[in-house]
Structure formats: C-alpha cells, structure tokens
Motif scaffolding. Structure first.
Motif, mmCIF file in Angstrom:
data_model
loop_
_atom_site.group_PDB
_atom_site.id
_atom_site.type_symbol
_atom_site.label_atom_id
_atom_site.label_comp_id
_atom_site.label_asym_id
_atom_site.label_seq_id
_atom_site.Cartn_x
_atom_site.Cartn_y
_atom_site.Cartn_z
ATOM 1 N N ASN A 11 -5.036 1.235 -4.489
ATOM 2 C CA ASN A 11 -4.410 2.697 -4.624
ATOM 3 C C ASN A 11 -4.950 3.309 -5.776
ATOM 4 N N ALA A 12 -4.942 2.614 -7.054
ATOM 5 C CA ALA A 12 -5.339 3.160 -8.434
ATOM 6 C C ALA A 12 -6.676 3.781 -8.267
ATOM 7 N N MET A 55 -6.324 5.046 1.225
ATOM 8 C CA MET A 55 -5.428 3.971 0.893
ATOM 9 C C MET A 55 -5.168 2.960 2.182
ATOM 10 N N PHE A 56 -4.844 3.774 3.263
ATOM 11 C CA PHE A 56 -4.405 2.954 4.558
ATOM 12 C C PHE A 56 -5.735 2.613 5.092
ATOM 13 N N VAL A 90 0.700 -1.077 0.041
ATOM 14 C CA VAL A 90 -0.025 -0.294 0.104
ATOM 15 C C VAL A 90 0.777 1.319 -0.166
ATOM 16 N N ILE A 91 2.081 1.118 0.534
ATOM 17 C CA ILE A 91 2.878 2.107 0.519
ATOM 18 C C ILE A 91 3.367 2.573 -0.866
ATOM 19 N N SER A 92 3.397 1.879 -1.874
ATOM 20 C CA SER A 92 3.737 2.367 -3.254
ATOM 21 C C SER A 92 2.931 3.393 -3.656
ATOM 22 N N GLY A 93 1.746 3.316 -3.677
ATOM 23 C CA GLY A 93 0.813 4.402 -3.961
ATOM 24 C C GLY A 93 0.750 5.884 -3.053
ATOM 25 N N THR A 94 1.309 5.645 -1.851
ATOM 26 C CA THR A 94 1.255 6.902 -1.014
ATOM 27 C C THR A 94 2.731 7.475 -1.045
ATOM 28 N N ILE A 95 3.898 6.936 -1.354
ATOM 29 C CA ILE A 95 4.911 7.804 -1.419
ATOM 30 C C ILE A 95 5.110 9.083 -2.019
ATOM 31 N N SER A 112 0.854 5.216 -14.011
ATOM 32 C CA SER A 112 1.777 4.191 -13.424
ATOM 33 C C SER A 112 1.153 3.125 -12.317
ATOM 34 N N LEU A 113 0.425 3.763 -11.557
ATOM 35 C CA LEU A 113 -0.473 3.111 -10.547
ATOM 36 C C LEU A 113 -1.520 1.746 -11.471
#
Length: 475
Positions: free
Chosen positions: A154-155, A186-187, A28-33, A299-300
């Motif tokens: 996330n997307a 997202m979280f 889930v972190i990949s979409g929030t960075i 990208s998502l």
C-alpha cells in the motif's frame, strides 16, 4: 531436518497461505479507505460497511465451511478458498462502481472465512503433537506476513501514485491503476500470490484424521508415514481409530459435559482477542495516525513498521509455543496489551498523541498481541474438539471472531465521531482484564498432548460430571 520434516513444513506452509490472504485481504483495506471514501463520497456508516463487508462475507464463509470441511474434507475447502480469494482480488481491481466493489469485498470475505477455519484445522490434524502448537502458529505467522506485505505494498503504491500524478503520467492502464486510482493497484497486488495459492493447494494431501473418519485408512497411513515416519504411523492410526470409534459425531455433544467447557474456552478466547481492538488498529490504523497529524503517505509508512513488529513477535510465538506453553504466553501478552492500550488512551485524552509516540505504543500493543492472543486462539480452538465435529466446532469459534470484527469495524467510524479515541482504547484495556482470571482458572494447558489425549481429557471430565449428577440424584 529429515525428509518427513521437510514434507510437514511444505504442507503446513501451503495451508498457512490461507492465513497470508486473511492478513492481506483484510488489511489491504486500510490503505484504500480514504481514497475510496473520497472517490465515492462515503458517509461514516458507508465507510464502516465498506470495511466490514469483507467481515460479513467471512461470517458466511465460516458458517458453511465447518460443515463442508467435515463432509468433503479439508483440502477441497482450502482449494475453494484459494479460488474465491483470487476472483475477489481481480473483481475489486476492476470494479466499475461502489456497489460492485463492495460485492467483491463480500466475495473475498467468504474466501477468507473458509480459509480461516480450514487452514489451522488442517494443520492441527496433520501435525505431530510435539510440534503442533508451532505448526498451527504458522497460520498466525502467515497472517502477519500478509499484513506486512500488504502494508508495504500500500505504501509503495501510494508513493508511486504521488510520483505519477506529479509527473502528469496518468495515461494507460498503469496510470489508471497506480496513478489516478491507486486503490485499484492495491487490490491488484493481492491477485499475484493468489495464483500460487490455487496451484499449490493441488499438491497437498488430505487430513489423515478426516480420511480415517471416512473409512480411508490406507491413504491416511501413507500420509502419516511421510509426516511422522513409518514407526509412528501404526500407533497414531490405532489411537485415532479408538477415539473416533467412541465419537457420536453429534453437534449437540458440544453443549454437554467437558465439550461444553471446551466450546466456552474457544469462544471466550475469540471474543477477548477481537475485543482487544486488534482489527480496529489494523483496519483504521493509518486513519488514526492521520488524526494524530501524519500525512497519508507517512501514516502508511509508519504503519508498515507496525507490520514488521507483528511478524517479528509472531516468530517469538513460533519459538515458544511448544516450550513455554499456551497459558504462560497468553498471560504475559494479555498484561502487556492492557498496559499498551492504557498508555495509548492516556496520550489521546491528554492531547499528547504525536506520531512517534503513537507508532511506538501501537508497536508495543501489536508485539504483545502477536506472541499471545493472535496465535493462541487458533491453536486452542483447533486442538480441543473431537474429530467428527471439529469443523463445526471451530466454525462457532471462528464465526465469533468475525462477528466481533464486523461489530467493531462497522461502528468504530461512528464512535470516534462522538467518543474520544482515547476513551475507546481505555475500553479495550478494561475488557481484557477478565481474561487474566479466565486463563488462570478455566483454560487448560495442552502443550505436548496429542489430539486424542486432549479429547480423552474432555471425555473423562464429561463422565465425572455425569457421575456426579447421578450421585446427587440418588442422594
């Protein structure tokens, strides 16, 4: 499918939810960075710690889970992991600042660390030998499902956020969680399945091997009878008791004779798996695709496709694990990963890093990883150690995974600033070459062997080594 098989699948699927949250919580972190980085103004090292904080927590969780699972049982630790993961999801959603966000990421990592150790360990101990590889692979399959759902979530939330911002509808909780600050949504998406994991953990039994090692034979017999059938229960209990009676339960045994070889195998497979760069691709994948010219939303979406490939090829592992065996799958997957990484590196180094080509090659990498290195490290580490020290032994191998992840995810943002991304992928390819020889020369094939037969194999090897030393001393 017989009633006992239904029961076994239910137990293993519930336990495998630990893998689901492993995949969801860490990915889930990949979409929030980029969103969190922009909101809090993170420098590269702060971005790295935001990503790796969960991994640091996972190291701590794994470090204590081994001893706790040997002492208090596998089921109780699964429940602990489920509860902590739910608390983390809620804490991250409503975090008031960067420090509290990172704190709850650490807490979530602790739960993931416990789950990563206990879930496959529990499945390996409760599954019959003829389907154990397939059942333990369910844990890896659940990881891939968690990754896929997290990527799609996330997307979807990012697209919803864009829509809410475009319409100016940012009022109330919905506007805050899914519009103005969509990383919170997202979280939050992780907390919903978290409730079910907590409740379902109350419905599964304890590991029969753990029960027998702690003097609860009657309970163990009832569980084995439901899982494998009554005709096999007495035989299995006899085998388990015979092997356990010869175990000392000493942690030091892991560094002697055949068990030392087993530990070397488990740790080596963990290192090779993580140094393949799989977590870099999943944690920083959207960022890498953005670097290739795609927007965050695109990208998502492209990365969600990679998540689907991950699930599909883990199903291949479910199908072949107890047919082809561990070694053949691992060899094929390793060669494929090396070729995919080499191609990705060449694309970047020659400025051919178009979005389509990168997505295709990342899909190839993930496909080869998903049916080999991903599940096999968990299968092997959970079937090659003695019952009385299995929890602590698996903890060593699992901590190795987290240490490698923490190292890579902490330093990747800094490395990409000074080293071409293509060179990093070439490095991932080169570091996997020794694994080919390791699998051929050192790793045994455990397909179809009971846990007791595997343990007896290492015991025999230890006795042969000891006899060889005595003969050499006399000479």
């Amino acid at each position: 499918m017989s009633r006992s098989n239904h029961y076994l699948w239910f137990i293993c699927l519930v336990s495998a939810l630990g893998g689901f949250f492993f995949g969801f919580d860490l990915i889930v972190i990949s979409g929030t960075i980029s969103l969190v980085k922009a909101q809090f103004g993170f420098l590269p090292w702060q971005e790295g710690f935001f990503v790796s904080s969960a991994v640091v927590g996972a190291i701590a969780g794994t470090a204590v889970a081994g001893k706790l699972s040997d002492r208090f049982g596998r089921k109780n630790n699964l429940f602990l992991a489920a509860l902590v993961l739910f608390i983390s999801a809620m804490g991250c959603t409503f975090a008031s600042d960067a420090n509290s966000l990172i704190f709850y990421r650490l807490i979530g990592g602790f739960g993931v660390g416990v789950a990563t150790l206990v879930s496959p360990l529990y499945i390996a101990e409760i599954s019959p030998a003829n389907v154990r590889g397939r059942m333990v692979t369910l844990f890896q399959f659940a990881i891939t499902v968690g990754i896929m759902i997290s990527l799609f979530s996330n997307a979807a939330i990012k697209n919803w956020s864009d829509s809410l911002i475009a319409s100016g509808n940012l009022e109330g909780s919905i506007g805050w969680l899914f519009g103005a600050e969509p990383w919170r949504g997202m979280f939050l998406a992780e907390g919903i399945p978290g409730v079910f994991f907590v409740l379902l953990c109350l419905l599964i039994p304890e590991s029969p091997r753990w029960l027998i090692s702690n003097g609860q034979e009657e309970k163990a017999k009832q569980i084995i009878s439901r899982v494998s059938g009554k005709e096999w229960a007495s035989k299995q209990i006899k085998e388990i008791k015979e092997v356990i009676s010869e175990e000392t339960g000493k942690f030091s045994d892991l560094f002697k004779g055949g068990y030392k070889t087993a530990l070397t195998i488990a740790v080596a497979l963990s290192i090779f798996s993580e140094m393949s760069g799989i977590t870099v691709v999943f944690f920083y994948g959207p960022t890498i695709l953005e670097k290739a010219g795609l927007s965050l939303g695109d990208s998502l979406g492209g990365f969600a496709i990679i998540g689907i490939v991950n699930v599909l090829f883990t199903i291949v592992a479910l199908w072949l694990m107890d047919i082809s065996g561990r070694k053949k799958l691992l060899l094929a997957g390793t060669v494929g990963v090396i070729l995919a990484h080499t191609a990705i590196g060449i694309l970047f180094l020659n400025n051919y890093d178009t979005g389509f080509a990168l997505v295709f090659l990342m899909c190839a990498f993930v496909a080869f990883f998903a049916f080999s290195m991903g599940p096999i490290k968990f299968v092997i580490m959970n079937e090659i150690f003695p019952t009385k020290v299995r929890g602590r032994a698996v903890a060593i191998a699992t901590i190795t995974i987290w240490v490698c992840q923490a190292f890579l995810n902490q330093f990747f943002p800094m490395l990409r600033e000074i080293i071409p991304v293509g060179a990093i992928f070439i490095f991932f390819a080169l570091i996997l070459v020794p694994q080919i020889f390791f699998v051929l020369k050192v790793m045994p094939e455990t397909k179809g062997m009971s846990l007791e037969e595997i343990e007896q194999h290492w015991k025999t090897q230890s006795e042969e080594e000891e006899q060889s030393k005595l003969s050499s001393a006399k000479a």
